[in-house]
Design an enzyme around this catalytic site. Structure first.
Site, short mmCIF file in Angstrom:
data_model
loop_
_atom_site.label_atom_id
_atom_site.label_comp_id
_atom_site.label_asym_id
_atom_site.label_seq_id
_atom_site.Cartn_x
_atom_site.Cartn_y
_atom_site.Cartn_z
N SER A 39 0.99 -1.05 -0.03
CA SER A 39 0.19 0.01 0.12
C SER A 39 0.90 1.32 -0.25
O SER A 39 0.83 1.96 1.06
CB SER A 39 -1.06 -0.06 1.41
OG SER A 39 -0.33 0.18 2.34
N HIS A 141 -2.97 -6.07 2.38
CA HIS A 141 -1.92 -7.39 2.79
C HIS A 141 -2.91 -8.65 2.82
O HIS A 141 -2.24 -9.44 2.89
CB HIS A 141 -1.63 -6.70 4.14
CG HIS A 141 -0.67 -5.54 4.07
ND1 HIS A 141 -0.44 -4.96 5.04
CD2 HIS A 141 -0.10 -4.92 3.16
CE1 HIS A 141 0.55 -4.00 4.94
NE2 HIS A 141 0.75 -3.96 3.58
N GLU A 150 -4.63 -2.74 9.45
CA GLU A 150 -3.85 -3.08 10.36
C GLU A 150 -4.47 -2.98 11.76
O GLU A 150 -4.77 -1.70 12.06
CB GLU A 150 -2.42 -2.73 10.27
CG GLU A 150 -1.94 -2.84 9.11
CD GLU A 150 -0.34 -2.45 8.95
OE1 GLU A 150 0.26 -2.22 9.92
OE2 GLU A 150 -0.12 -2.20 7.95
N GLU A 191 2.06 -9.62 6.51
CA GLU A 191 2.93 -9.18 7.51
C GLU A 191 3.14 -10.08 8.74
O GLU A 191 3.40 -10.10 9.84
CB GLU A 191 2.73 -7.76 8.16
CG GLU A 191 3.06 -6.79 6.89
CD GLU A 191 2.86 -5.28 7.35
OE1 GLU A 191 2.33 -5.23 8.40
OE2 GLU A 191 3.02 -4.43 6.67
N ASP A 227 -3.90 0.75 11.64
CA ASP A 227 -3.49 1.63 10.48
C ASP A 227 -4.49 1.41 9.61
O ASP A 227 -4.91 0.23 9.02
CB ASP A 227 -2.19 1.02 9.77
CG ASP A 227 -1.80 1.80 8.62
OD1 ASP A 227 -2.26 2.72 8.18
OD2 ASP A 227 -0.55 1.24 7.91
N GLU A 271 -2.96 5.34 12.45
CA GLU A 271 -2.24 5.62 11.16
C GLU A 271 -3.06 5.82 10.04
O GLU A 271 -3.80 5.28 9.82
CB GLU A 271 -1.08 4.47 10.73
CG GLU A 271 -0.28 4.71 9.83
CD GLU A 271 0.84 3.54 9.92
OE1 GLU A 271 1.33 3.12 10.84
OE2 GLU A 271 1.16 3.16 8.75
N ASP A 298 1.71 8.17 7.21
CA ASP A 298 2.57 7.33 6.64
C ASP A 298 2.45 7.77 5.20
O ASP A 298 3.38 8.56 4.81
CB ASP A 298 2.11 5.98 6.75
CG ASP A 298 2.70 4.89 5.87
OD1 ASP A 298 3.69 5.01 5.35
OD2 ASP A 298 2.23 3.70 5.90
N LYS A 323 9.85 5.31 7.33
CA LYS A 323 10.40 4.22 6.46
C LYS A 323 11.25 4.69 5.48
O LYS A 323 11.16 5.35 4.51
CB LYS A 323 9.14 3.71 5.62
CG LYS A 323 7.92 3.23 6.33
CD LYS A 323 6.80 2.93 5.48
CE LYS A 323 5.59 2.05 5.90
NZ LYS A 323 4.28 1.99 5.18
N HIS A 351 8.80 -1.33 9.25
CA HIS A 351 9.12 -2.06 8.24
C HIS A 351 8.28 -1.84 6.90
O HIS A 351 7.34 -0.77 7.12
CB HIS A 351 8.86 -3.55 8.82
CG HIS A 351 7.42 -3.79 8.97
ND1 HIS A 351 6.78 -4.97 9.48
CD2 HIS A 351 6.06 -3.01 9.16
CE1 HIS A 351 5.53 -4.97 9.70
NE2 HIS A 351 5.16 -3.56 9.55
N LYS A 374 7.65 -0.28 14.52
CA LYS A 374 6.44 -1.23 13.92
C LYS A 374 7.13 -2.07 13.02
O LYS A 374 7.54 -1.81 12.03
CB LYS A 374 5.56 -0.02 13.14
CG LYS A 374 4.25 -0.60 12.57
CD LYS A 374 3.67 0.44 11.77
CE LYS A 374 2.20 0.05 11.41
NZ LYS A 374 1.87 0.25 10.00
P1 PGA Z 1 3.13 -1.32 2.72
O1 PGA Z 1 2.13 -0.90 4.10
O2 PGA Z 1 4.44 -1.78 3.34
O3 PGA Z 1 2.44 -2.55 2.17
O4 PGA Z 1 3.07 -0.17 1.98
C1 PGA Z 1 2.38 -0.96 5.24
C2 PGA Z 1 1.88 0.30 6.12
O5 PGA Z 1 0.86 0.81 5.41
O6 PGA Z 1 2.14 0.92 7.00
ZN ZN Z 2 0.72 2.53 6.70
#
Ligand code: PGA
Ligand code: ZN
Length: 400
Positions: A39, A141, A150, A191, A227, A271, A298, A323, A351, A374
């Site tokens: 995503s 996911h 999430e 995940e 999230d 998130e 994010d 990230k 991650h 995270k």
């Molecule tokens: P992604 O999503 O690593 O698949 O982009 C994780 C997140 O949205 O935090």
């Molecule tokens: Zn996210």
């Protein structure tokens, strides 16, 4: 000083190809791999096809990086930007860039014979960050699972991070037990979170029950978070958030919906409750709930200091997700964290859904004093980071 650099293609946890870099100096060695998202935010640095990116970089990038001083991380990373020349790594690929940048930092740490977190600035680090991990999930996911991407837990009350890591794993196991008791199947998402075919309210119920049991057992508070990954729910044509039951929510409706969830389930972390352009919607929610819940960006920020600055100006969040592969270098990652923290925002090191055994983010989360890391709860590519965090925490404690 770099003597040799190698790029290769390896597998990530989804079975997709990704980039690994190795950097050798006279007396040091560093290796790092690029993770990959599902995503992904539209403003992220550009990931190129790994095979093309590696063969191009081997000819066009690596020769420029030989004889470079890895102890000068800022110099190394600006050289990457210079070679790329696009500002978003669309020429060399953010996957190649982040692998090289992190491998260089690890070679520099190794040359000094110290762990990466200490090399980056661990002198004033007093604690490891608490682990924030998803135990139920869906969205991008896992198909036919929850609508919110999430459902997370964080051991807000744990003294030692190690105990928090074990407590999260206990919640994960309890969620399976509770789902099985209800006759619900328990496949896993990308995940490692359970991906049951249940509604979001049912997921909240299971999450709360599991967290309560695990809290009682552990003797400290374990709190829920989410999230939403709302960019995935947003429909640009109508300007509304489109839900599976056919329901459409405007930005205002979405803010009310999320604020109600925060109250009802006592969420401590939310998130991407709004889509990646809606600074104002984030700000409305942050004004209403930011004193009792971390509102984290994010896709909104994509670890980009300019976007974080825009968020600061508008009061959009009180927290920033970090990230490294969204922005492409360690220096850019530091700058994003720095602007956030200097302005009073919390930072969470994260991650991606596609991961490798690489443990670099555990070191970055400690070095940069992030409030949480995270990185999931179970699965080898997740536990690689969590187990590294246990080792780092031990050495932080031993040093005291
Ligand atoms: P992604 O999503 O690593 O698949 O982009 C994780 C997140 O949205 O935090
Ligand atoms: Zn996210």
């Amino acid at each position: 000083i770099t003597r040799g650099i190698t790029l290769r293609i390896i597998l990530d946890s989804r079975g997709k190809k990704t980039v690994e870099a190795e950097v050798r100096t006279e007396n040091g060695f560093g290796r790092a791999a690029a993770p990959g998202g599902a995503s992904t935010g539209i403003y992220e640095a550009v990931v190129r096809d790994p095979s093309d990116a590696v063969s191009d970089a081997t000819i066009q990038v690596i020769p420029h990086l030989i004889g470079v001083d890895v102890s000068d991380q800022i110099g190394f990373d600006s050289l990457l930007h210079e070679i790329d020349g696009t500002g978003n790594f669309s020429r060399i690929g953010a996957n190649v860039a982040v692998a090289l940048s992190l491998a260089a930092s690890k070679a520099a740490a190794d040359s000094r014979n110290i762990p990466l977190w200490q090399h980056i600035g661990g002198v004033f680090v007093a604690h490891a960050p608490r682990p924030l991990g998803n135990v139920i999930g869906g969205g991008a996911h896992a198909p036919y699972a929850t609508e919110i991407q999430e459902f997370l837990v964080v051991p807000t009350g744990c003294e030692r991070v190690r105990d928090g890591i074990f407590a999260n794993a206990r919640v994960h196991a309890l969620v399976r037990e509770l789902l099985t008791k209800r006759g619900i199947s328990t496949g896993k998402g990308d995940e490692g979170a359970w991906a049951p075919p249940i509604s979001d309210p049912d997921a909240f119920e299971v999450l709360s029950e599991a967290a309560d049991i695990a809290s009682d057992e552990a003797g400290f508070e374990i709190s829920p978070g989410i999230d939403v990954a709302a960019s995935q729910l947003y429909d640009p044509e109508s300007g509304m958030y489109r839900y599976r039951d056919g329901r459409l929510r405007s930005s205002e409706d979405q803010v009310t919906y999320i604020a109600d969830l925060i109250d009802e389930y006592e969420l401590v972390y939310v998130e991407d409750p709004l889509y990646e352009e809606d600074y104002a919607g984030f700000a409305a929610l942050n004004r209403e709930t930011g004193n009792r819940c971390l509102i984290c960006g994010d896709d909104l920020f994509v670890t980009n200091k300019k976007r974080i600055q825009d968020g600061l100006t508008q009061g959009s969040t009180n927290c920033v997700l970090i990230k490294p592969n969204q922005i492409g270098t360690l220096t850019d990652t530091f700058e994003a964290i720095d602007i956030a923290q200097r302005n009073g925002l919390e930072t969470v090191m994260s991650h991606r859904s596609g991961e490798t055994e690489d443990t670099t983010i555990a070191h970055l989360a400690c070095a940069f004093n992030c409030v949480f890391i995270k990185t999931g709860v179970v699965g080898g590519e997740r536990t690689a980071k969590l187990n590294e965090l246990i080792r780092i925490e031990e050495s932080i404690y031993e040093r005291k």
